[in-house]
Design a protein around this motif. Structure first.
Motif, PDB file in Angstrom:
ATOM      1  N   PRO A   1       0.450   5.528   7.148  1.00 34.33           N
ATOM      2  CA  PRO A   1       1.901   5.466   6.937  1.00 34.33           C
ATOM      3  C   PRO A   1       2.318   4.011   6.846  1.00 34.33           C
ATOM      4  O   PRO A   1       1.589   3.137   7.294  1.00 34.33           O
TER       5      PRO A   1
ATOM      6  N   TYR B   1      -0.603   1.522  16.442  1.00 32.25           N
ATOM      7  CA  TYR B   1      -0.674   1.426  14.978  1.00 32.25           C
ATOM      8  C   TYR B   1      -1.606   0.315  14.528  1.00 32.25           C
ATOM      9  O   TYR B   1      -2.392   0.494  13.591  1.00 32.25           O
TER      10      TYR B   1
ATOM     11  N   GLU C   1       3.051   9.343   1.195  1.00 29.78           N
ATOM     12  CA  GLU C   1       1.658   9.108   1.558  1.00 29.78           C
ATOM     13  C   GLU C   1       0.760   9.241   0.348  1.00 29.78           C
ATOM     14  O   GLU C   1      -0.132   8.424   0.123  1.00 29.78           O
TER      15      GLU C   1
ATOM     16  N   LYS D   1       3.497   0.304   7.094  1.00 27.60           N
ATOM     17  CA  LYS D   1       3.359  -0.557   8.257  1.00 27.60           C
ATOM     18  C   LYS D   1       4.703  -1.080   8.721  1.00 27.60           C
ATOM     19  O   LYS D   1       5.035  -1.032   9.891  1.00 27.60           O
TER      20      LYS D   1
ATOM     21  N   THR E   1       7.081  11.534  12.921  1.00 28.80           N
ATOM     22  CA  THR E   1       6.608  11.439  11.537  1.00 28.80           C
ATOM     23  C   THR E   1       5.356  10.579  11.461  1.00 28.80           C
ATOM     24  O   THR E   1       4.389  10.926  10.787  1.00 28.80           O
ATOM     25  N   ARG E   2       5.384   9.472  12.164  1.00 24.45           N
ATOM     26  CA  ARG E   2       4.230   8.580  12.151  1.00 24.45           C
ATOM     27  C   ARG E   2       3.015   9.236  12.792  1.00 24.45           C
ATOM     28  O   ARG E   2       1.908   9.122  12.291  1.00 24.45           O
TER      29      ARG E   2
ATOM     30  N   ARG F   1      12.636   2.268  15.210  1.00 26.16           N
ATOM     31  CA  ARG F   1      11.197   2.415  15.401  1.00 26.16           C
ATOM     32  C   ARG F   1      10.852   3.338  16.549  1.00 26.16           C
ATOM     33  O   ARG F   1       9.751   3.845  16.626  1.00 26.16           O
TER      34      ARG F   1
END
Lengths: 402, 419
Positions: free
Chosen positions: B153, B130, B326, B155, B172-173, B164
């Motif tokens: 997405p 990420y 989003e 943070k 989803t991420r 997480r």
């Protein structure tokens, strides 16, 4: 169902009306009156419409009728009345007895009650019932004249019998357990169903908010606007559809409620049996003790401890004449007792036989009715889903045109 | 009305073939032109031959002239690009958990397939986390401040509330990151950005990141493109309209988000009751003889309904809500871009005024002013172009999204019907 009234006569409870009047204590009250219409069936085949007779009755009169029937025919599972007060309601329905929806459902319930009685091979022949349907004035007096209230068993007596009876027919004991459990499971079911209905209502209604937002959103969009707007409309339709769906479901709930109350009627028959059986056992016990007394007196032996025996020992025995007199009385009582026992035995057996016959009839009716109720419930659910599919398909189409 | 690219006499935009490969230049050179001409048409500009550049040395993207007709042409070609001439494909998949002494984190595989000359190889496969995506986004914002950069997405996740490392969260991420890269890929300007290229191809991204930092400190300029403290008097109508639209848009989306969440909540409560409802029929079935079968049947059906409902709620949570969020983020970043645009225009206007006050005509100032003017116009044009594209894409996205929602509901009902 040979010769039952329902075949010969059309019975409907067609209307309900709010009335005000003065009751027995001269206090003004508001109540609902129901219009009972009856019409002979045969003449219809001649192509002529028979005249409709009608009269008004209120709920308390229905109650009186049912009490009369329960007391007069204790071996019959008497159909129950619809609930007096609204129970198992989910939040949208009011618990108000004057609420038009409640009154309407009660009207249907009362009609159902009359039809059930009219289709019962035994009950339909009752004159009081017939008069209830056809005779406007003086019916109450007629019922009271039968003196049925005197025949009614006291609650306390019945309770006592339930605890003390030694040898009831096993089938009745089982039946009593069954009716207890049936009552418990149906109440549970109805309570949960009411909660389910509540939640479902919430889900549908929130979708209505989509309608509003989509509409507002479409105002700022160019190409997306039309699609959003019409989709929003479908969301509104969706939200509104729940009202009818749940209205229909109430009907299903009412069908279940009828059998919930029927459980009480089953229990009443079982209680009657226990009462009779207890009565019988007591009579038999009484007879046995009297016979024993007789024997003791005759032989002069004291077999079991008795106060009489003790006092006679302490204070001297009776004269032979006194003994003779007592013996005679006892022998008469024994004679009576034996006859009574015989007739009670017969009564008991008759009761068991006829009660069980009606119970079998009831079981069949119950299985048939509940099966149909479940099927119609499933049909309702399917139709609800189909409507859902319809709405979302329409919405999807609107979205695709965005 | 597309015409053949004309080579221009300036050091400005060159045709694709003439452009040196950004990475072909050695690292000793300054961070080369991040200039990326639109791969389609190079059209005559009103601003010619000027060496325009932003304070940090990267030339301004002058390939977006302010005239509206050229804007139109550009859009038409964008469509063509999307449909036929796609030459870059990027995918994000295969999340993996890495456990190190200092931390645990997830990496995603980024696969690239391309025929573009800017890339040495036709295929690449690298692992990114990420942080790397975040870095890329920041770089894009810096180097292409006049463009709308797609959102990432969120943070930060509140620990304890969201896991997480749960499958749903990671998935989803992943979808959001995939979307992010695809949006950049589709963008005629951003997709040629040097940083983007490196992101897709470099084996060791960290080395590159450090390099970038070192060079910048060498240049001694602040990285962020900020025009200090100029106040805009009034926003031109069209941008004000965009601003208003974005405000209302975010508002409505926020409302929809809340409604959707409420629905999911209500559905879950409904589910709880249903879960109790089903077994009661079973219990009843136990009491009965003839009726036991139908009663058991009803109980089983209700059980199936529960499952179907659960799936619906899950799908909505995983697919529907994130996209809404989003777009809200997108709208926010777009508003920021609008603000920046305002500042550029403010600077321009201020400088213009300053010049008007002065009697002397100093050579530097006009250039300055003109620079500002250009900036403003470029900004405006880019923004407009991007907005158009964004609107289109958004329309498509929402279309898909809402259709998906409708579909899910339909599926739910169909499942229930079947049982």
């Amino acid at each position: 169902m040979e010769d039952c009234l329902a075949k010969k006569m059309e019975i409907t409870v067609s209307e309900a009306e709010k009335r005000t009047g003065r009751n027995a204590m001269n206090i003004q009250e508001t109540y609902t009156a129901y219009l009972i219409e009856t019409r002979a069936v045969e003449s219809q085949s001649e192509g002529q419409c028979a005249p409709v007779d009608s009269l008004w009755r209120r709920y308390s009169e229905f109650e009186l009728l049912r009490n009369y029937l329960s007391v007069t025919y204790p071996h019959i599972v008497v159909p129950p009345l619809p609930e007096k007060r609204a129970d198992f309601v989910w939040h949208k329905l009011s618990a108000d007895n004057m609420d038009p929806d409640f009154v309407e459902r009660r009207r249907i319930g009362l009609e159902n009650f009359l039809l059930r009685v009219a289709s019962h091979p035994v009950l339909c022949q009752d004159k009081i019932f017939y008069a209830f349907l056809r005779q406007e004035g003086g019916w109450k007096e007629m019922v009271n004249e039968t003196g049925f209230q005197l025949k009614a068993d006291s609650r306390l007596k019945a309770l006592n019998a339930t605890f003390r009876v030694k040898n009831p027919d096993k089938r009745f004991t089982e039946l009593k357990h069954y009716s207890d459990e049936l009552q418990s499971v149906i109440s549970h079911l109805l309570r949960v169903r009411a909660r389910v209905a509540d939640r479902l209502y919430g889900v549908y209604k929130v979708h209505g908010n989509y309608g509003r937002v989509f509409s507002e959103w479409s105002a700022i969009e160019k190409e997306m606007g039309d699609g959003l707007q019409s989709a929003g409309h479908h969301m509104d339709v969706y939200a509104a559809s729940i009202d009818d769906i749940l209205e229909e479901e109430e009907h299903y709930a009412d069908q279940l409620k009828e059998y919930l109350f029927y459980a009480e009627a089953l229990r009443a028959v079982c209680r009657k049996h226990e009462l009779m059986q207890y009565d019988l056992e007591m009579a038999a016990q009484d007879l046995t003790s009297k016979k024993q007394q007789c024997e003791e007196l005759a032989t002069g032996t004291v077999r079991t401890f008795s106060l009489k025996g003790m006092t006679s020992k302490l204070f001297g025995q009776e004269t032979p004449e006194q003994r003779e007199a007592k013996l005679k009385v006892l022998e008469e009582q024994i004679q009576e007792g034996e006859e009574q026992l015989k007739s009670k035995n017969l009564e008991g057996r008759d009761f068991v036989k006829s009660a069980w016959a009606d119970i079998e009839r009831f079981k069949e009716q119950k299985n048939h009715d509940l099966k149909e109720a479940l099927i119609s419930y499933a049909v309702m659910q399917i139709s609800m889903c189909k409507k859902g599919i319809q709405v979302w398909t329409n919405a999807k189409e609107c979205f695709s045109k965005m | 009305a597309a015409s053949a690219p004309k080579p221009l006499p300036s050091s400005g935009p060159k045709s694709l073939r003439e452009m040196p490969h950004p990475l072909a230049t050695s690292s000793s050179e300054e961070m080369g032109p991040a200039l990326t001409p639109s791969p389609d048409l190079l059209l005559p500009r009103s601003i010619a031959d000027k060496d325009l550049s932003l304070p940090n040395g990267t030339p301004v993207d002058t390939s977006s002239p302010a005239s509206s007709s050229s804007l139109l042409n550009r859009l038409q070609l964008d469509d063509d690009l999307d449909v036929e001439t796609r030459d870059l494909f990027v995918t994000v998949d295969d999340p993996k958990k890495h456990v190190c002494t200092m931390e645990t984190y997830i990496t995603y595989r980024v696969t690239t397939k391309t025929t573009r000359a800017e890339f040495d190889l036709p295929e690449y496969s690298v692992r990114r986390r990420y942080q790397d995506f975040d870095w890329l986004r920041n770089k894009l914002e810096e180097s292409q401040p006049t463009h709308l950069i797609p959102p990432l997405p969120e943070k930060f996740v509140v620990k304890g509330v969201v896991d997480r490392f749960s499958e749903e969260f990671v998935e989803t991420r992943r979808k959001a990151l995939d979307k992010f890269l695809k949006r950049i890929t589709d963008h005629p300007v951003l997709s040629f950005n040097e940083h983007f290229n490196v992101f897709l191809t470099a084996k060791d991204l960290n080395a590159y990141k450090k390099q970038g930092m070192a060079l910048l400190s060498k240049m001694g300029e602040s990285v962020k493109y900020v025009t200090g403290g100029y106040k805009l008097r009034s926003r031109p109508l069209e941008f004000a309209a965009i601003g208003d639209y974005l405000d209302t848009f975010s508002l409505k989306l926020g409302t929809i988000d809340r409604i959707a969440q409420r629905i999911i909540k209500e559905q879950l409560e409904y589910l709880v009751e249903l879960r109790e409802y089903g077994p009661v029929y079973s219990t009843w079935g136990g009491l009965e003889v003839e009726l036991s079968e139908p009663l058991e049947g009803v109980s089983a059906c209700i059980g199936n309904c529960c499952t179907a409902l659960e799936e619906l709620s899950e799908d909505m949570t995983e697919d529907f809500l994130p996209v809404l969020r989003e777009y809200i983020l997108y709208a926010e970043s777009m508003k920021n871009v609008l603000k920046k645009r305002d500042q550029v225009q403010a600077e321009y206007e201020a400088k213009l005024e300053a010049v008007a006050m002065k009697k002397e005509d100093r050579p530097k100032v006009p250039t300055d002013v003109e620079k500002c003017q250009d900036r403003v116009e470029c900004f405006n044009a880019d923004l407009k172009a991007d907005m158009e594209r964004w609107q289109n894409n958004k329309r498509q996205d929402f279309r898909q999204l809402l259709m998906g929602m409708a579909d899910k509901n339909i599926q739910y009902y169909e499942k229930v019907c079947v049982t």
